[in-house]
Design a protein around this motif. Structure first.
Motif, PDB file in Angstrom:
ATOM      1  N   HIS A   4       0.832  -1.187   0.000  1.00 41.84           N
ATOM      2  CA  HIS A   4       0.000   0.000   0.000  1.00 41.84           C
ATOM      3  C   HIS A   4       0.871   1.243   0.000  1.00 41.84           C
ATOM      4  CE1 HIS A   4       0.923  -0.322   4.295  1.00 41.84           C
ATOM      5  NE2 HIS A   4       0.623   0.964   4.381  1.00 41.84           N
ATOM      6  N   GLU A   5       0.268   2.323  -0.438  1.00 44.05           N
ATOM      7  CA  GLU A   5       0.962   3.603  -0.418  1.00 44.05           C
ATOM      8  C   GLU A   5       0.270   4.507   0.581  1.00 44.05           C
ATOM      9  OE1 GLU A   5       1.669   5.523  -4.147  1.00 44.05           O
ATOM     10  OE2 GLU A   5       1.794   3.615  -5.187  1.00 44.05           O
ATOM     11  N   GLU A   6       1.032   5.328   1.245  1.00 41.47           N
ATOM     12  CA  GLU A   6       0.466   6.284   2.175  1.00 41.47           C
ATOM     13  C   GLU A   6       0.451   7.658   1.536  1.00 41.47           C
ATOM     14  OE1 GLU A   6       2.254   6.236   6.034  1.00 41.47           O
ATOM     15  OE2 GLU A   6       2.186   4.059   6.150  1.00 41.47           O
ATOM     16  N   ASP A  15      -5.134  13.766  -4.782  1.00 47.79           N
ATOM     17  CA  ASP A  15      -3.858  14.142  -5.397  1.00 47.79           C
ATOM     18  C   ASP A  15      -3.108  12.927  -5.929  1.00 47.79           C
ATOM     19  OD1 ASP A  15      -4.117  16.927  -4.764  1.00 47.79           O
ATOM     20  OD2 ASP A  15      -3.568  16.432  -2.697  1.00 47.79           O
ATOM     21  N   ASP A  16      -3.391  11.763  -5.370  1.00 46.89           N
ATOM     22  CA  ASP A  16      -2.667  10.549  -5.737  1.00 46.89           C
ATOM     23  C   ASP A  16      -3.324   9.753  -6.867  1.00 46.89           C
ATOM     24  OD1 ASP A  16      -0.826  11.092  -3.757  1.00 46.89           O
ATOM     25  OD2 ASP A  16      -1.845   9.851  -2.259  1.00 46.89           O
ATOM     26  N   LEU A  17      -4.507  10.173  -7.313  1.00 52.49           N
ATOM     27  CA  LEU A  17      -5.251   9.385  -8.295  1.00 52.49           C
ATOM     28  C   LEU A  17      -4.951   9.739  -9.747  1.00 52.49           C
ATOM     29  CD1 LEU A  17      -8.740   9.211  -6.547  1.00 52.49           C
ATOM     30  CD2 LEU A  17      -6.998   7.415  -6.715  1.00 52.49           C
ATOM     31  N   ASN A  18      -4.041  10.682  -9.974  1.00 51.76           N
ATOM     32  CA  ASN A  18      -3.675  11.097 -11.332  1.00 51.76           C
ATOM     33  C   ASN A  18      -4.884  11.544 -12.146  1.00 51.76           C
ATOM     34  OD1 ASN A  18      -0.893  10.637 -10.999  1.00 51.76           O
ATOM     35  ND2 ASN A  18      -1.200   8.451 -11.339  1.00 51.76           N
ATOM     36  N   LEU A  19      -5.792  12.260 -11.495  1.00 52.69           N
ATOM     37  CA  LEU A  19      -6.956  12.816 -12.169  1.00 52.69           C
ATOM     38  C   LEU A  19      -6.592  14.159 -12.783  1.00 52.69           C
ATOM     39  CD1 LEU A  19      -9.569  12.114  -9.360  1.00 52.69           C
ATOM     40  CD2 LEU A  19      -9.302  10.832 -11.488  1.00 52.69           C
ATOM     41  N   PHE A  23     -10.312  18.972 -12.316  1.00 52.95           N
ATOM     42  CA  PHE A  23     -11.339  18.218 -11.610  1.00 52.95           C
ATOM     43  C   PHE A  23     -10.994  18.094 -10.133  1.00 52.95           C
ATOM     44  CE2 PHE A  23     -12.997  14.318  -9.780  1.00 52.95           C
ATOM     45  CZ  PHE A  23     -14.357  14.512  -9.963  1.00 52.95           C
ATOM     46  N   VAL A  24      -9.733  17.850  -9.829  1.00 54.02           N
ATOM     47  CA  VAL A  24      -9.309  17.712  -8.425  1.00 54.02           C
ATOM     48  C   VAL A  24      -9.587  19.005  -7.663  1.00 54.02           C
ATOM     49  CG1 VAL A  24      -7.324  17.368  -6.890  1.00 54.02           C
ATOM     50  CG2 VAL A  24      -7.605  15.921  -8.907  1.00 54.02           C
ATOM     51  N   ILE A  25      -9.302  20.140  -8.279  1.00 60.02           N
ATOM     52  CA  ILE A  25      -9.573  21.421  -7.624  1.00 60.02           C
ATOM     53  C   ILE A  25     -11.061  21.567  -7.356  1.00 60.02           C
ATOM     54  CG2 ILE A  25      -9.610  23.929  -8.005  1.00 60.02           C
ATOM     55  CD1 ILE A  25      -6.859  23.556  -9.405  1.00 60.02           C
ATOM     56  N   LYS A  26     -11.892  21.291  -8.355  1.00 61.98           N
ATOM     57  CA  LYS A  26     -13.336  21.392  -8.166  1.00 61.98           C
ATOM     58  C   LYS A  26     -13.819  20.424  -7.093  1.00 61.98           C
ATOM     59  CE  LYS A  26     -16.020  21.651 -11.789  1.00 61.98           C
ATOM     60  NZ  LYS A  26     -16.616  21.547 -13.142  1.00 61.98           N
ATOM     61  N   ALA A  27     -13.271  19.214  -7.066  1.00 67.17           N
ATOM     62  CA  ALA A  27     -13.681  18.230  -6.064  1.00 67.17           C
ATOM     63  C   ALA A  27     -13.326  18.702  -4.656  1.00 67.17           C
ATOM     64  CB  ALA A  27     -13.032  16.879  -6.356  1.00 67.17           C
TER      65      ALA A  27
END
Length: 108
Positions: A4-6, A15-19, A23-27
């Motif tokens: 697993h990654e922390e 930030d870790d999902l490579n989206l 979209f990340v900012i809006k989320a």
């Protein structure tokens, strides 16, 4: 054994999902809106009225449906709920810059 990654402190799993960074900012803005509505103990109708959006649009936001809301509108919603939204542009550097949301939660 399961690997697993922390996620480092101060970052989000988003930030870790490579989206897409937009979209990340809006989320992240939408998550802060939801938390603030809960903190203020507002129902959706009253919260939507306070933010100047329809209750169905707020309902969609709480379900992660952000297509109908711009980043600017989400920022306006946060301001209407009593948050200061500050856009910080960092110094120029070589390569491509980054977009991100950093929350400052302590009161000024």
């Amino acid at each position: 054994m399961i690997e697993h990654e922390e996620t480092p402190a101060g970052t989000s799993v988003l930030d870790d999902l490579n989206l897409d960074p937009g979209f990340v900012i809006k989320a992240k803005l939408a998550i802060r809106i939801q938390l603030t509505v809960k903190e203020l103990e507002l129902n959706q109708r009253d919260a939507a009225r306070k933010m100047g959006i329809s209750q169905p649009k707020l309902s969609a936001l709480t379900r992660g449906k952000l297509d109908g809301l711009s980043q600017a509108k989400l920022e306006e919603c946060l301001v209407a709920l009593g948050h200061d939204v500050i856009i910080h542009i960092g110094p120029r550097h070589e390569g491509v810059g980054a977009k991100r949301v950093e929350e400052v939660l302590e009161a000024a």
